[in-house]
Scaffold this motif. Sequence first.
Motif, PDB file in Angstrom:
ATOM      1  N   ARG B 308      12.379  -4.410  -8.338  1.00 42.63           N
ATOM      2  CA  ARG B 308      13.702  -4.801  -8.834  1.00 42.63           C
ATOM      3  C   ARG B 308      14.854  -4.223  -8.013  1.00 42.63           C
ATOM      4  N   VAL B 309      14.635  -3.061  -7.413  1.00 38.78           N
ATOM      5  CA  VAL B 309      15.738  -2.440  -6.666  1.00 38.78           C
ATOM      6  C   VAL B 309      15.647  -2.767  -5.174  1.00 38.78           C
ATOM      7  N   TRP B 310      14.446  -2.713  -4.617  1.00 41.03           N
ATOM      8  CA  TRP B 310      14.305  -2.921  -3.174  1.00 41.03           C
ATOM      9  C   TRP B 310      13.745  -4.293  -2.827  1.00 41.03           C
ATOM     10  N   GLY B 311      13.404  -5.083  -3.832  1.00 33.79           N
ATOM     11  CA  GLY B 311      12.898  -6.431  -3.552  1.00 33.79           C
ATOM     12  C   GLY B 311      11.574  -6.443  -2.816  1.00 33.79           C
ATOM     13  N   ILE B 312      10.771  -5.401  -3.003  1.00 31.89           N
ATOM     14  CA  ILE B 312       9.476  -5.305  -2.320  1.00 31.89           C
ATOM     15  C   ILE B 312       8.422  -5.995  -3.178  1.00 31.89           C
ATOM     16  N   ASN B 313       7.851  -7.080  -2.652  1.00 32.11           N
ATOM     17  CA  ASN B 313       6.879  -7.851  -3.430  1.00 32.11           C
ATOM     18  C   ASN B 313       5.538  -8.008  -2.743  1.00 32.11           C
ATOM     19  N   SER B 314       5.436  -7.521  -1.503  1.00 33.33           N
ATOM     20  CA  SER B 314       4.155  -7.707  -0.816  1.00 33.33           C
ATOM     21  C   SER B 314       3.457  -6.373  -0.579  1.00 33.33           C
ATOM     22  N   GLY B 315       2.148  -6.446  -0.436  1.00 29.01           N
ATOM     23  CA  GLY B 315       1.337  -5.245  -0.273  1.00 29.01           C
ATOM     24  C   GLY B 315       0.688  -4.850  -1.586  1.00 29.01           C
ATOM     25  N   ASN B 316      -0.308  -3.954  -1.490  1.00 30.86           N
ATOM     26  CA  ASN B 316      -0.930  -3.482  -2.725  1.00 30.86           C
ATOM     27  C   ASN B 316      -0.040  -2.429  -3.388  1.00 30.86           C
ATOM     28  N   ASP B 317      -0.464  -1.945  -4.531  1.00 28.41           N
ATOM     29  CA  ASP B 317       0.385  -1.026  -5.297  1.00 28.41           C
ATOM     30  C   ASP B 317       0.845   0.164  -4.455  1.00 28.41           C
ATOM     31  N   ASP B 318      -0.121   0.786  -3.804  1.00 27.16           N
ATOM     32  CA  ASP B 318       0.194   1.962  -2.997  1.00 27.16           C
ATOM     33  C   ASP B 318       1.198   1.658  -1.898  1.00 27.16           C
ATOM     34  N   GLU B 319       0.974   0.538  -1.251  1.00 26.33           N
ATOM     35  CA  GLU B 319       1.875   0.165  -0.148  1.00 26.33           C
ATOM     36  C   GLU B 319       3.290  -0.111  -0.644  1.00 26.33           C
ATOM     37  N   ARG B 320       3.373  -0.759  -1.792  1.00 28.96           N
ATOM     38  CA  ARG B 320       4.710  -1.073  -2.323  1.00 28.96           C
ATOM     39  C   ARG B 320       5.440   0.210  -2.742  1.00 28.96           C
ATOM     40  N   ILE B 321       4.676   1.131  -3.345  1.00 27.18           N
ATOM     41  CA  ILE B 321       5.279   2.406  -3.746  1.00 27.18           C
ATOM     42  C   ILE B 321       5.731   3.201  -2.517  1.00 27.18           C
ATOM     43  N   ASP B 322       4.860   3.279  -1.517  1.00 21.79           N
ATOM     44  CA  ASP B 322       5.233   4.016  -0.304  1.00 21.79           C
ATOM     45  C   ASP B 322       6.466   3.402   0.355  1.00 21.79           C
ATOM     46  N   ALA B 323       6.489   2.076   0.365  1.00 18.66           N
ATOM     47  CA  ALA B 323       7.635   1.395   0.991  1.00 18.66           C
ATOM     48  C   ALA B 323       8.929   1.712   0.238  1.00 18.66           C
ATOM     49  N   ALA B 324       8.838   1.769  -1.089  1.00 14.98           N
ATOM     50  CA  ALA B 324      10.050   2.039  -1.891  1.00 14.98           C
ATOM     51  C   ALA B 324      10.546   3.469  -1.654  1.00 14.98           C
ATOM     52  N   ILE B 325       9.611   4.412  -1.544  1.00 18.06           N
ATOM     53  CA  ILE B 325      10.024   5.800  -1.296  1.00 18.06           C
ATOM     54  C   ILE B 325      10.607   5.919   0.114  1.00 18.06           C
ATOM     55  N   ASP B 326       9.965   5.247   1.075  1.00 12.98           N
ATOM     56  CA  ASP B 326      10.516   5.264   2.435  1.00 12.98           C
ATOM     57  C   ASP B 326      11.921   4.674   2.478  1.00 12.98           C
ATOM     58  N   LYS B 327      12.107   3.568   1.763  1.00  9.36           N
ATOM     59  CA  LYS B 327      13.438   2.933   1.744  1.00  9.36           C
ATOM     60  C   LYS B 327      14.475   3.879   1.145  1.00  9.36           C
ATOM     61  N   THR B 328      14.070   4.620   0.125  1.00 10.56           N
ATOM     62  CA  THR B 328      14.983   5.574  -0.508  1.00 10.56           C
ATOM     63  C   THR B 328      15.417   6.632   0.505  1.00 10.56           C
ATOM     64  N   GLN B 329      14.420   7.172   1.202  1.00  7.65           N
ATOM     65  CA  GLN B 329      14.713   8.215   2.189  1.00  7.65           C
ATOM     66  C   GLN B 329      15.571   7.656   3.336  1.00  7.65           C
ATOM     67  N   ASP B 330      15.221   6.445   3.787  1.00 12.20           N
ATOM     68  CA  ASP B 330      16.016   5.808   4.850  1.00 12.20           C
ATOM     69  C   ASP B 330      17.462   5.597   4.403  1.00 12.20           C
TER      70      ASP B 330
END
Lengths: 385, 385
Positions: B308-330
Amino acid sequence: MQNFDFYNPTRICFGEGQISKLNDLVPQNAKVLILLGGNSARANGTLSEVITALGEREYVEFNGIEPNPTFETLMDAVAEVKAHKIDFLLAVGGGSVIDGTKFVAAAAKYEGDAWDIMTSFGAKVESAMPFGSVLTLPATGSEMNSGSVVTKKSIKAKLPFMSPHVFPQFSVLDPVKTYTLPERQIANGVVDAFVHTTEQYLTYPVDAAIQDRFAEGILLTLIEQGPKALEKPMDYDVRANLMWAATSALNGTIGAGVPQDWATHMIGHELTALHDIDHARTLAIVLPSLLRHTKVAKKEKLLQYAERVWGINSGNDDERIDAAIDKTQDFFEELGIKTRLRDYQLNDTHIDALVEQLNTHGMVALGEHQNIDLVKSREILVGAL
Amino acid sequence: MQNFDFYNPTRICFGEGQISKLNDLVPQNAKVLILLGGNSARANGTLSEVITALGEREYVEFNGIEPNPTFETLMDAVAEVKAHKIDFLLAVGGGSVIDGTKFVAAAAKYEGDAWDIMTSFGAKVESAMPFGSVLTLPATGSEMNSGSVVTKKSIKAKLPFMSPHVFPQFSVLDPVKTYTLPERQIANGVVDAFVHTTEQYLTYPVDAAIQDRFAEGILLTLIEQGPKALEKPMDYDVRANLMWAATSALNGTIGAGVPQDWATHMIGHELTALHDIDHARTLAIVLPSLLRHTKVAKKEKLLQYAERVWGINSGNDDERIDAAIDKTQDFFEELGIKTRLRDYQLNDTHIDALVEQLNTHGMVALGEHQNIDLVKSREILVGAL
């Protein structure tokens, strides 16, 4: 963003079992008038729970506040306040009981003809009795704001008033108390909260990012939770979300710093006053027609609404706007709320009297641009036939 | 949804030119102590605007409340209150000045050692002086809540307190007053508000639909407006949205009825107390590491956040979570906020002392499950090296 003042001192006690907190919330030596609507609070046990929580405090009951609370009934309550030397009011019911209690709180302190409160839209209110509420019906938001709507039967006038003196000191919101509500009232509540939100959101953009996101959040929640609330009346979280959505829709949060358009309510009030149609149903009749009538002026916000609330991304501007308005109307219908005047046995012969009432009540320049005059109100009503 | 009490009586006067309202907001016969931070309110004209608005009222200035307000300085202010028989406090500044003013308001009425206020986390506060604020830096939300953080220099302790007695009576928010802020402070403010929001949102699901949508709305707004606020310092609407986002992040609205996880703040406080790193920067250091460390416990909300916040819809659960944390840090890095301990010249030799401070301050069971003990806090700090 427009400049704004935000002030909302109402304490909310939310959740199952919170009625027991009345013992802390109501002043210890208060003599309480408990204001009630029909028989439901008595029948479903809410009233006895309230009385238990009040402990040793003296109280008097006042029954019979109507769904559209009348000046006539409320003045009887004012007489009770005086006769029993009441010093605290406790509304137990839905928005009508709370609206009525606000009027009683102000009228009991008012010198002169209390109808002045309504004709001045609250400007003449200089003080009010303290009061709280126990909410049993999520819909109007009255439990956490300073507005009220009162009907004078004798002249078929339904008018709003606002005053900073009539914020409830507290409101108790226990979602369990909504389990026994009829489907009709739940559906009405969803539509009422939905239209409160659109009236503060579907105007013109002023770059108020938080207010827009919050309004969209309420609309998305109502779209998601409304049908579930009808399907699963005893699902606690669904009822809790619905209750908090309705309160959040009209506690000032989403309306701060943005233009507002209360035309749907004002036109709807006349439908209730003349034809006794449920308040929410009048909104469901007026809103789709009003949005179609004003879709040029509201274009940018309607496009945002189409995208962010309904996920509509295809088609040209006009098509996306039309689709969003259609979805809105369909949503009301799916809740079992009819959206056409003909569904309520009204036709074009009834329009003149409604327009005349708007004129009588000074509702001649409605909407966020104050340009919905009587001609346009007529067109909106015709569009809703 | 969890049961909750919500109460927030602070009046907000928002918008350009609102400082002139002080004449209505401050009691007519008040003797006012104006509390100030560094020199910026004086240099940019805000102070003289405040003094003009106060009209004939007597006032005394108290200068020098630090970015992390110290007990030592604030007790000097308490002495001024008593020496000049002050009866109203007016904070003019950012969150530190307002936090400090809350402590002064409580301490001036407290019998005994005022540090008790901090060690009891506010429980011992039974009354406080009335006060208001003129906010000049959007960040902490202190302008519309009852919390405060105070540092005792002599023992390097930075502790929070809360009390219903220390809500500001009013806060004036004029976005124009933020135009002259250094980039560093604006970036800090965005991060502070962002982390306040995640601390009330990234826990475990309790089906609190409105609170989730509102939290997501604040995060989306900060992501959208934060970079613009740095690029265009004199864009009124951007600054207005940032200011209202920061207030909305910590006025109780999104935290009502949901679990909360203030571990990032508590660990961050020790970084400020020992190494004098800006508060927001400590949050930017701790949050990404904390989220990686707790991603199993926070899985459902992290997935919701990703979508809902980063619009990340692809990848498995782990990948989506990692991507969201990376986006936060970026996101923090793009605002110019460094997110690693090494960026602040800290390495693994500094961790022991930080953990020992957490122990000293009783911060041994942090997080929404109270299971972030000293071992886990150490791992989180190591993860942030």
